[in-house]
Design an enzyme around this catalytic site. Structure first.
Site, PDB file in Angstrom:
ATOM      1  N   GLU A 328       1.108  -0.602   0.077  1.00  0.00           N
ATOM      2  CA  GLU A 328      -0.085   0.083   0.215  1.00  0.00           C
ATOM      3  C   GLU A 328       0.812   1.735  -0.084  1.00  0.00           C
ATOM      4  OE1 GLU A 328      -4.130  -1.337   2.077  1.00  0.00           O
ATOM      5  OE2 GLU A 328      -2.727  -0.367   3.486  1.00  0.00           O
TER       6      GLU A 328
HETATM    7  C1  ACM Z   1      -1.813  -5.301   4.077  1.00  0.00           C
HETATM    8  O1  ACM Z   1      -3.488  -5.739   4.933  1.00  0.00           O
HETATM    9  N1  ACM Z   1      -1.994  -3.766   3.925  1.00  0.00           N
HETATM   10  C2  ACM Z   1      -1.246  -6.931   3.982  1.00  0.00           C
END
Ligand code: ACM
Length: 685
Positions: A328
Site C-alpha cells: 500500500e
Molecule cells: C495489508 O493488509 N495491507 C497487508
C-alpha cells in the site's frame, strides 16, 4: 415436564454461555469410554484401538533417549496442564524411570535456529498400559505432547486417554499468525498467552508487525528516536523482544519480525524525517488507512540507515526471514518530489512500482548481509524482484499462484484476515493449495503455507483474544491437517471443545465478554444481556471504520468490543434449523422453541439495561429486535408443527422484519438471521 425443564436449562446455556456442540461432545464423553475425537488440528493418520489408558496419580512421563532443557520444560508444562485438567496430583517433572506411563523417545534436538524445514513429525501410540511418543526432534515431540493433552477424556468417575495410534506430520511448513502491534500496542503478557494458544494448535510462526504509521514498537539503541518519538511510550524493549523470541522458541515457534517499509512507515519519520520523501515534520498518525508518507528510496543515506537498523534487529531476531512490508505505497510523495522524479527518469523508471522494485533490490543485499531472506506483501511481486523473496499474498490467491509459477516461495493470507470478522467456517475452506488449482507439484512446493492476520485497528489487549480465538484454530487445522479434512460441521464440533482448552491456558476469549458486559451495564446481573449478546457479533472491519470513523484514539470499549466474532449461535442455529427442517433431530423443535422463548423473555430486560447505559444506548434497538425475532421463530414453529401454511402476508412481514434486523445498529449484527429466514420460508409453504 422434567424433560422440558432440563432442555430449557440446556437451551438457556446454549447460546448464552457455551455451545450446544460443546455440551454434546462432553455429554458423550461422560456416558461412554468410546473414543470421542476432539483433536484440533486433526492428525494426518489416526487409528482408534480398543481400550483406554487410565490416568491416575501414578502417571509419569519420561524420555528414554535424547532430551534437553527445552524438551524437559515442554514435558513439565504438559504435566502441569494435565494436572490442571484432571485434578490428579501427579509428578510435575519428567521421571527418570523407563517404565513411565508416557515414554518419549526423541532422536535429537531441533535446529539451533528453527527453519521452515524443521522436522515436526511425531507418532503417538496409546495402549491400555502406556503411551509412547516418538519424534525426530524436540519440536516434533512438543506437537505430540499437545495431541496427548487433547486426547484426554473422562467419564463420571475417571480421566483416561483412549487407545489410539497416530502418525502425524504437517501439510504446510509455514503456519503463522500475524499480530499488528503498531496500531494498538499489545503487552508482553498478551503476546505470551497468544503463543501458548498457537502452540496448542501447532502453529509455528509468530509474525510480529512491529512498525507502521501508528507507532514504532521496538527499541533501537542505534536509532533511539524511533521509539522515543515514534511510539507514545508503548514499545518492547530489546530485552522484552528477546524474551518473546525465547518464549516462542521454547514452544517450537519462529518469530518473524516485520518492519513495514517504504509505505506504512510514518512512525519512523517522527524522529528521523530525513528518511521520508517529503520534508515533514511528522507525527505518529492516529488516522488509519493508506497515508502519503513514504521512505525516500533515492538517497544512499536511507540504505545506510536501514543497514544499521536491520543489523541491529538481526541480532535480536535469529529467524532466517525478515518481513519488510512493501504494501500500500500510494506513491504520492514520490510523484510530488522533483528530485525523485528526476531520479526515476534518469533510471528509466516509468511507474512508482518500478521505483519500489528498485527499493526492494537495494534492500535485498542488505538483508542477505545480515543473514535474512526477504518476506513482503504481494505488492513487492513485480518484474525484477529477486527470487530469494517470499511473497505474502493478502489481496487474493492469484498473486500467490502467479508468483509460485515464477519460482517464488509464498504464504497465503488472503482469506485469513481475522479483522474482517468472517466465520471460522469461511476461513476453514480457504486453502493455500485449492483442489482446483493448476500448479505443478514443483510449483506447489513453493507454497510454504499461510498466516492468519490480526490487524490492530480495532483491537485492544482486552478484546484481542476473542478476535484471534477460536477462529485461528480452524485456520491452524487447514494448514496442518490433510486437505481431505474439510467437514465444517465436524470442525465446529471440535472447535468448541478446543475453545475451552484454549481458555484454560489463560486466554480470555470467552470470559472477556461477561467482564465487558458487566462493565458496560454497571451491574453483575447481566443474564438478559448475555442472551442478547449470544446472538450478536461485531460488524466487519469496513463497516466499523465507516460507521464509527475509528482512529487509534477511539476507545475500544463498546458493545462491539464485548461481543465475539462467530459465536456458537452462528453455526449452531444453522445446524438446529437445518436438522429441524430435515427431521434429523427429534429434539430440534423443542430446542428452538426454548431458545425463542429465552429471546422473548430477555429482550425487555436487556432493553432496560441498555437504555440505562451511555455505552449501550445505541444498540438498544437490538433488544426489541431480539423479541421480534423470537416471536417470528415461535410463529414459524407453530405453523410448521400444525402442518398448516402461514396466512397470506405473514411471511412477507416477517422477512421484512428480519431484513430490518440486518440493518446496521449499535455496530453489532445478528448471527441468526439466515436460519430464521429459512424457517419463515418453510412455514410459508
Ligand atoms: C495489508 O493488509 N495491507 C497487508
Amino acid at each position: 415436564m422434567l424433560r422440558r425443564t432440563s432442555l430449557a436449562l440446556f437451551a438457556g446455556a446454549l447460546f448464552a454461555t457455551g455451545s450446544l456442540l460443546t455440551a454434546m461432545a462432553q455429554t458423550s464423553a461422560q456416558t461412554s469410554t468410546a473414543f470421542v475425537n476432539t483433536l484440533m488440528p486433526e492428525p494426518a493418520h489416526l487409528s482408534v484401538q480398543s481400550g483406554v489408558l487410565p490416568l491416575t496419580t501414578s502417571f509419569t512421563a519420561a524420555t528414554d533417549s535424547f532430551h534437553d532443557q527445552r524438551l524437559d520444560d515442554a514435558i513439565a508444562r504438559m504435566l502441569t496442564q494435565l494436572e490442571n485438567h484432571t485434578g490428579l496430583q501427579i509428578a510435575l517433572t519428567p521421571s527418570a524411570s523407563k517404565s513411565a506411563t508416557l515414554l518419549i523417545t526423541v532422536d535429537g534436538p531441533g535446529e539451533a535456529v528453527q527453519s521452515v524445514d524443521e522436522d515436526e513429525s511425531y507418532s503417538l501410540d496409546v495402549t491400555p498400559t502406556g503411551a509412547h511418543l516418538k519424534a525426530a526432534t524436540d519440536v516434533g515431540a512438543m506437537r505430540g505432547l499437545e495431541t496427548f493433552l487433547q486426547l484426554v477424556q473422562n467419564d463420571s468417575t475417571s480421566y483416561f486417554v483412549p487407545a489410539v495410534s497416530i502418525q502425524d506430520t504437517p501439510r504446510f511448513r509455514w503456519r503463522g499468525l500475524m499480530i499488528d502491534c503498531s496500531r494498538h500496542f499489545e503487552p508482553v503478557d498478551v503476546i505470551k498467552r497468544t503463543l501458548d494458544g498457537m502452540a496448542a494448535v501447532k502453529l509455528n510462526v509468530f509474525h510480529w508487525h512491529l512498525s507502521d504509521d501508528q507507532g514504532f514498537r521496538i527499541q533501537s539503541k542505534v536509532f533511539p528516536k524511533l521509539t522515543e518519538m515514534g511510539s507514545n511510550g508503548e514499545f518492547y524493549t530489546q530485552d522484552q523482544a528477546r524474551e518473546i523470541v525465547a518464549y516462542a522458541r521454547a514452544r517450537g515457534i519462529r518469530v518473524v519480525p516485520e518492519f513495514d517499509i517504504p509505505g506504512h512507515a510514518q512512525a519512523w519519520y517522527v524522529g528521523y524525517p530525513q528518511l521520508a520523501s517529503a520534508p515533514g515534520p511528522y507525527t505518529i498518525s492516529p488516522v488509519f488507512g493508506v497515508l502519503d508518507a513514504t521512505m525516500d528510496p533515492t538517497q544512499k543515506s536511507t540504505y545506510k540507515f536501514l543497514d544499521k537498523f536491520i543489523g541491529e534487529m538481526a541480532k535480536i531476531f535469529p529467524d532466517p526471514y525478515m518481513h519488510v512490508g512493501g504494501d500500500e505505497n500510494n506513491g504520492v510523495q514520490w510523484k510530488n518530489n522533483p528530485h525523485i522524479q528526476e531520479f526515476m527518469q534518469k533510471h528509466n523508471m516509468h511507474t512508482t512500482a518500478d521505483l519500489q522494485t528498485y527499493f526492494e533490490q537495494q534492500l535485498m543485499p542488505i538483508l542477505k548481509k545480515h543473514g535474512k531472506h526477504m518476506v513482503g506483501w504481494d505488492e513487492i511481486f513485480e518484474p525484477g524482484l529477486s527470487k530469494d523473496a517470499v511473497i505474502q499474498s493478502w489481496r487474493g490467491f492469484d498473486s500467490l499462484a502467479a508468483s509460485a509459477k515464477q519460482g517464488y516461495d509464498g504464504i497465503l493470507s488472503a482469506g485469513y484476515y481475522l479483522d474482517h470478522i468472517d466465520s471460522a467456517g469461511q476461513h476453514y475452506l480457504v486453502d493455500p493449495l485449492p483442489a482446483n488449482g493448476d500448479l505443478t507439484p514443483e510449483q506447489q512446493a513453493h507454497i510454504l503455507g499461510g498466516e492468519a492476520c490480526m490487524w490492530g485497528e480495532h483491537v485492544s489487549p482486552r478484546s484481542i483474544d476473542s478476535r484471534i480465538w477460536p477462529r485461528t484454530a480452524a485456520i491452524a487445522e487447514r494448514l496442518w491437517s490433510p486437505q481431505s479434512v474439510n467437514n465444517v460441521d465436524d470442525m465446529y464440533r471440535r472447535l468448541w471443545v478446543e475453545n475451552l482448552r484454549l481458555e484454560a491456558l489463560g486466554l480470555t476469549q470467552i470470559s472477556n465478554q461477561d467482564v465487558a458486559l458487566r462493565q458496560l451495564a454497571g451491574t453483575g446481573a447481566i443474564q438478559p444481556l448475555r442472551i442478547l449478546a449470544s446472538v450478536l457479533q461485531p460488524v466487519g472491519f469496513d463497516q466499523r471504520y465507516k460507521l464509527q470513523h475509528t482512529t487509534q484514539l477511539t476507545p475500544m470499549d463498546h458493545l462491539i468490543d464485548a461481543v465475539r466474532p462467530d459465536p456458537p449461535s452462528l453455526h449452531g442455529m444453522q445446524v438446529l434449523v437445518r436438522d429441524y427442517l430435515a427431521g434429523n433431530d427429534p429434539q430440534a423443535g423443542i430446542k428452538l422453541e426454548t431458545i425463542f422463548q429465552h429471546w422473548i423473555a430477555a429482550g425487555p430486560q436487556a432493553q432496560a439495561l441498555m437504555t440505562a447505559s451511555p455505552l449501550l444506548n445505541d444498540a438498544a434497538p437490538r433488544a426489541q429486535q431480539l423479541v421480534d425475532l423470537g416471536t417470528t421463530g415461535e410463529e414459524a414453529l407453530n405453523y410448521l408443527a400444525k402442518h398448516e401454511a402461514a396466512p397470506a402476508g405473514w411471511a412477507q412481514t416477517r422477512l421484512e422484519l428480519i431484513d430490518q434486523a440486518q440493518q446496521p445498529a449499535g455496530l453489532v449484527r445478528f448471527t441468526v438471521l439466515d436460519p430464521l429466514r429459512d424457517l419463515v420460508k418453510a412455514a410459508q409453504q
